[in-house]
Design a protein around this motif. Structure first.
Motif, PDB file in Angstrom:
ATOM      1  N   SER A  82      42.565  39.594  47.110  1.00  0.00           N
ATOM      2  CA  SER A  82      41.405  39.265  46.281  1.00  0.00           C
ATOM      3  C   SER A  82      40.159  39.906  46.890  1.00  0.00           C
ATOM      4  O   SER A  82      40.152  40.276  48.074  1.00  0.00           O
ATOM      5  N   PRO A  83      39.079  40.026  46.125  1.00  0.00           N
ATOM      6  CA  PRO A  83      37.843  40.592  46.682  1.00  0.00           C
ATOM      7  C   PRO A  83      37.356  39.838  47.924  1.00  0.00           C
ATOM      8  O   PRO A  83      36.822  40.456  48.850  1.00  0.00           O
ATOM      9  N   ALA A  84      37.588  38.530  47.988  1.00  0.00           N
ATOM     10  CA  ALA A  84      37.154  37.741  49.148  1.00  0.00           C
ATOM     11  C   ALA A  84      37.922  38.109  50.415  1.00  0.00           C
ATOM     12  O   ALA A  84      37.458  37.860  51.525  1.00  0.00           O
ATOM     13  N   ARG A  94      42.969  44.348  53.450  1.00  0.00           N
ATOM     14  CA  ARG A  94      43.768  45.351  52.730  1.00  0.00           C
ATOM     15  C   ARG A  94      44.296  46.354  53.754  1.00  0.00           C
ATOM     16  O   ARG A  94      43.587  46.761  54.665  1.00  0.00           O
ATOM     17  N   ASP A  95      45.552  46.740  53.626  1.00  0.00           N
ATOM     18  CA  ASP A  95      46.198  47.688  54.551  1.00  0.00           C
ATOM     19  C   ASP A  95      46.270  47.164  55.983  1.00  0.00           C
ATOM     20  O   ASP A  95      46.203  47.938  56.939  1.00  0.00           O
ATOM     21  N   TRP A 150      43.211  31.905  47.866  1.00  0.00           N
ATOM     22  CA  TRP A 150      42.017  32.752  47.911  1.00  0.00           C
ATOM     23  C   TRP A 150      42.280  34.190  48.369  1.00  0.00           C
ATOM     24  O   TRP A 150      41.456  35.072  48.129  1.00  0.00           O
ATOM     25  N   LYS A 151      43.445  34.450  48.981  1.00  0.00           N
ATOM     26  CA  LYS A 151      43.742  35.822  49.426  1.00  0.00           C
ATOM     27  C   LYS A 151      44.611  36.582  48.423  1.00  0.00           C
ATOM     28  O   LYS A 151      44.531  37.787  48.326  1.00  0.00           O
TER      29      LYS A 151
END
Length: 94
Positions: free
Chosen positions: A74-76, A81-82, A47-48
């Motif tokens: 992913s968006p979830a 991010r970063d 999922w990531k």
């Protein structure tokens, strides 16, 4: 203030961490890049997305693939991010 410590060195320190599945993810800007070395290791989370890894190098000692991040989560998992998380003997204090 959350901190990540290995081999006596503070690798990361921040008040702005994200928690996912019990792991603290530090903003990349809060991680001391001098202690990181790129690793070719990758894993995939359903999922990531695909995780990339860094070795941690402190005082001549290497902790292989002990830091990971999702360059294109992913968006979830957009909140990490970063961000970078740690394991393999790295002490993470919240």
């Amino acid at each position: 203030m959350a901190r990540a410590i290995w081999n006596g060195a503070v690798i990361a320190e921040s008040d702005a961490v994200e928690t996912v599945e019990g792991n603290l993810y530090f903003p990349r800007a809060a991680v001391k890049a001098d202690f990181l070395r790129d690793s070719s290791h990758t894993t995939v989370c359903g999922w990531k997305g695909t995780a990339r890894y860094h070795d941690i190098v402190v005082q001549g000692r290497t902790n292989a693939a002990a830091a990971w991040y999702y360059p294109d989560p992913s968006p979830a998992a957009a909140n990490i991010r970063d961000h970078i998380a740690f394991w393999r003997g790295v002490t993470v204090e919240a």
